[in-house]
Design an enzyme around this catalytic site. Structure first.
Site, PDB file in Angstrom:
ATOM      1  N   LYS A  39      30.283  46.823  31.659  1.00 35.31           N
ATOM      2  CA  LYS A  39      30.300  45.672  31.069  1.00 35.31           C
ATOM      3  C   LYS A  39      31.364  44.530  31.594  1.00 35.31           C
ATOM      4  O   LYS A  39      32.495  44.793  32.208  1.00 35.31           O
ATOM      5  CB  LYS A  39      31.001  45.772  29.653  1.00 35.31           C
ATOM      6  CG  LYS A  39      30.865  44.590  28.626  1.00 35.31           C
ATOM      7  CD  LYS A  39      30.873  45.174  27.229  1.00 35.31           C
ATOM      8  CE  LYS A  39      30.714  43.724  26.254  1.00 35.31           C
ATOM      9  NZ  LYS A  39      29.242  42.944  26.620  1.00 35.31           N
ATOM     10  N   GLY A  44      38.787  47.575  33.081  1.00 38.03           N
ATOM     11  CA  GLY A  44      38.397  48.513  34.202  1.00 38.03           C
ATOM     12  C   GLY A  44      37.269  48.014  35.155  1.00 38.03           C
ATOM     13  O   GLY A  44      37.314  47.715  36.487  1.00 38.03           O
ATOM     14  N   CYS A  45      36.220  47.155  34.343  1.00 36.11           N
ATOM     15  CA  CYS A  45      35.148  46.710  35.330  1.00 36.11           C
ATOM     16  C   CYS A  45      35.630  45.355  36.091  1.00 36.11           C
ATOM     17  O   CYS A  45      35.252  44.995  37.106  1.00 36.11           O
ATOM     18  CB  CYS A  45      34.066  46.139  34.325  1.00 36.11           C
ATOM     19  SG  CYS A  45      33.482  47.530  33.473  1.00 36.11           S
ATOM     20  N   THR A  46      36.616  44.672  35.391  1.00 40.11           N
ATOM     21  CA  THR A  46      37.529  43.589  36.248  1.00 40.11           C
ATOM     22  C   THR A  46      38.119  43.933  37.310  1.00 40.11           C
ATOM     23  O   THR A  46      38.061  43.338  38.469  1.00 40.11           O
ATOM     24  CB  THR A  46      38.133  42.662  35.373  1.00 40.11           C
ATOM     25  OG1 THR A  46      37.378  42.104  34.106  1.00 40.11           O
ATOM     26  CG2 THR A  46      38.918  41.481  35.734  1.00 40.11           C
ATOM     27  N   ALA A  49      35.813  45.047  40.072  1.00 43.22           N
ATOM     28  CA  ALA A  49      34.891  43.825  40.836  1.00 43.22           C
ATOM     29  C   ALA A  49      36.282  43.171  41.810  1.00 43.22           C
ATOM     30  O   ALA A  49      35.819  42.785  42.823  1.00 43.22           O
ATOM     31  CB  ALA A  49      34.567  42.946  39.709  1.00 43.22           C
TER      32      ALA A  49
END
Length: 155
Positions: A39, A44-46, A49
């Site tokens: 998401k 974690g995704c930030t 990325a």
């Protein structure tokens, strides 16, 4: 079904951040880092990325292209890219067909509740469109550096 080294990478043609489309076929001849994440704009995704984005010049110098993919809509991807200055495309697979083809749309469990979601996974694809390596259940710290090292080792 998770892919293995040597498998043909499932093709895709999806809407992407920035208003365009991204197709695996159009990236033939390049080494491709295709990373799947749950998401936009979550911790974690930030971090994942930002890790790839920080090393983008090194990936490009090694003839690699980075593509992120999640089931979030393009509008969410555009906001995510703008907020963090992400300079690589994020593909939107709202129908989850590509996520399924790569074996990353799986049943997950949190606090005893079962639900379907993206298992954080990275797939390194060679110039001919074959899977060179798969990192399932990615742990974010140090991951971008590990993927870069594997990409540099690919012919």
């Amino acid at each position: 079904m998770i892919l293995s080294a040597g498998d043909a990478a499932p093709d895709f043609d999806l809407p992407a951040s920035g208003g365009g489309r991204i197709a695996l076929d159009a990236l033939r001849g390049h080494k491709v880092v295709l990373y799947f994440y749950p998401k936009d704009d979550t911790s974690g995704c930030t971090l994942e990325a930002q890790g790839f984005n920080a090393l983008l010049p090194e990936f490009e110098a090694a003839e690699g292209r980075i593509v992120g993919m999640s089931p979030d809509p393009v509008k969410s991807h555009d906001k995510f890219c703008g907020k963090y200055g992400l300079a690589f495309p994020l593909a939107s697979d709202e129908e989850k067909g590509v996520l399924g083809a790569y074996g990353v749309w799986v049943e997950k469990s949190m606090y005893g509740r079962k639900y379907m979601g993206v298992e954080r996974t990275t797939v390194l694809i060679d110039r001919e469109g074959r899977v060179a390596r798969v990192w399932p259940k990615v742990k974010v710290p140090g991951h971008a550096e590990e993927v870069l090292a594997a990409l540099r080792a690919l012919p």
